[in-house]
Design a protein around this motif. Structure first.
Motif, short mmCIF file in Angstrom:
data_model
loop_
_atom_site.label_atom_id
_atom_site.label_comp_id
_atom_site.label_asym_id
_atom_site.label_seq_id
_atom_site.Cartn_x
_atom_site.Cartn_y
_atom_site.Cartn_z
N PRO A 103 0.81 -1.21 0.00
CA PRO A 103 0.00 0.00 0.00
C PRO A 103 0.85 1.27 0.00
O PRO A 103 2.03 1.23 0.30
CB PRO A 103 -0.78 -0.11 1.30
CG PRO A 103 0.02 -0.99 2.19
CD PRO A 103 0.81 -1.90 1.28
N THR A 150 2.98 -4.17 8.19
CA THR A 150 2.26 -5.05 9.12
C THR A 150 0.76 -4.98 8.87
O THR A 150 0.06 -5.98 9.02
CB THR A 150 2.55 -4.72 10.60
OG1 THR A 150 2.07 -3.41 10.88
CG2 THR A 150 4.03 -4.80 10.90
N LEU A 151 0.27 -3.81 8.47
CA LEU A 151 -1.17 -3.72 8.14
C LEU A 151 -1.48 -4.65 6.98
O LEU A 151 -2.48 -5.37 6.99
CB LEU A 151 -1.54 -2.27 7.80
CG LEU A 151 -3.00 -2.01 7.41
CD1 LEU A 151 -3.95 -2.34 8.55
CD2 LEU A 151 -3.22 -0.57 6.98
N ASP A 188 -1.20 -8.35 8.24
CA ASP A 188 -2.19 -8.80 9.22
C ASP A 188 -3.63 -8.66 8.75
O ASP A 188 -4.49 -9.41 9.19
CB ASP A 188 -2.02 -8.02 10.53
CG ASP A 188 -0.67 -8.27 11.16
OD1 ASP A 188 0.01 -9.24 10.74
OD2 ASP A 188 -0.28 -7.50 12.05
N ALA A 189 -3.89 -7.69 7.91
CA ALA A 189 -5.30 -7.42 7.59
C ALA A 189 -5.71 -7.80 6.19
O ALA A 189 -6.88 -8.04 5.92
CB ALA A 189 -5.60 -5.93 7.82
N LEU A 190 -4.76 -7.86 5.28
CA LEU A 190 -5.15 -8.08 3.89
C LEU A 190 -5.04 -9.54 3.48
O LEU A 190 -5.64 -9.94 2.49
CB LEU A 190 -4.30 -7.23 2.95
CG LEU A 190 -4.46 -5.71 3.07
CD1 LEU A 190 -3.67 -5.02 1.99
CD2 LEU A 190 -5.91 -5.29 2.99
N SER A 191 -4.23 -10.31 4.19
CA SER A 191 -4.02 -11.68 3.72
C SER A 191 -4.49 -12.70 4.75
O SER A 191 -4.93 -12.35 5.83
CB SER A 191 -2.56 -11.88 3.39
OG SER A 191 -1.75 -11.52 4.49
#
Lengths: 122, 122
Positions: free
Chosen positions: B12, B115-116, B119-122
């Motif tokens: 991102p 880390t976002l 942790d959040a996308l995959s």
């Protein structure tokens, strides 16, 4: 310097949007909506506090729930507008990370923003 | 990590808007328009390269020219669409500062964004 992500008389502030490659972006509006749902316990109540239509809030929640690996908001049954909603652990994590990104970006750029204000605005 | 302010397959990217207290904000669109005028030498040509209407480009330039202490774009006479335009030293300074804010914010948040993503996308 305003570090809260809101400009005030002390100086300019950054507004941060996180662009993902192939999905909707995450910006201050969606994050504030998640926080409002977390406080209010329902999408309808959160929409009211944000002066947003229920329909718009619901569409944003649907987007938030499909753009990450796990849903960020869990809704309970209760009629078309009646049910409660809670922010999931994944949702709290996204709020937390976004606010950390915002704070870190504000901290790292505060000197640059001060010189921009001094040199370009006055 | 994308550091160019554009999301790509590496991860991102941040989109940065600078909110000033009592005037319009400065974001990627206005800055890209300034850069396009600097390259193209006219508002009309810059609008074409950005696939923006001449009217919209002209309104943005007017906003840019009144929101800072000095004009950022100087226009030369030459008919309603014919004249040239140059980015002033104040305009180049604003471009430069915005790009530095963007780069500094990207640098400071790259680990958090990684880390976002993880942790959040995959």
């Amino acid at each position: 310097m305003a570090t809260s992500g809101r400009a005030d008389e002390d100086g300019p502030a950054l507004r941060i949007r996180i662009d993902f490659c192939d999905r909707p972006s995450l910006g201050p509006g969606k994050v504030r909506l998640l926080e409002a749902i977390d406080q209010a316990g329902s999408i309808a109540a959160a929409a009211r506090t944000m002066e947003m239509s229920y329909r718009r809030a619901w569409l944003l929640v649907e987007e938030l729930n499909t753009m990450f690996a796990q849903p960020l908001v869990s809704t309970q049954l209760g009629g078309s507008r009646g049910g409660g909603a809670v922010v999931t652990p994944a949702g709290r994590m996204v709020i937390d990370r976004y606010r950390k990104v915002e704070a870190e970006a504000a901290r790292a750029t505060s000197a640059l923003l001060e010189t921009l204000t001094r040199d370009a605005l006055s």
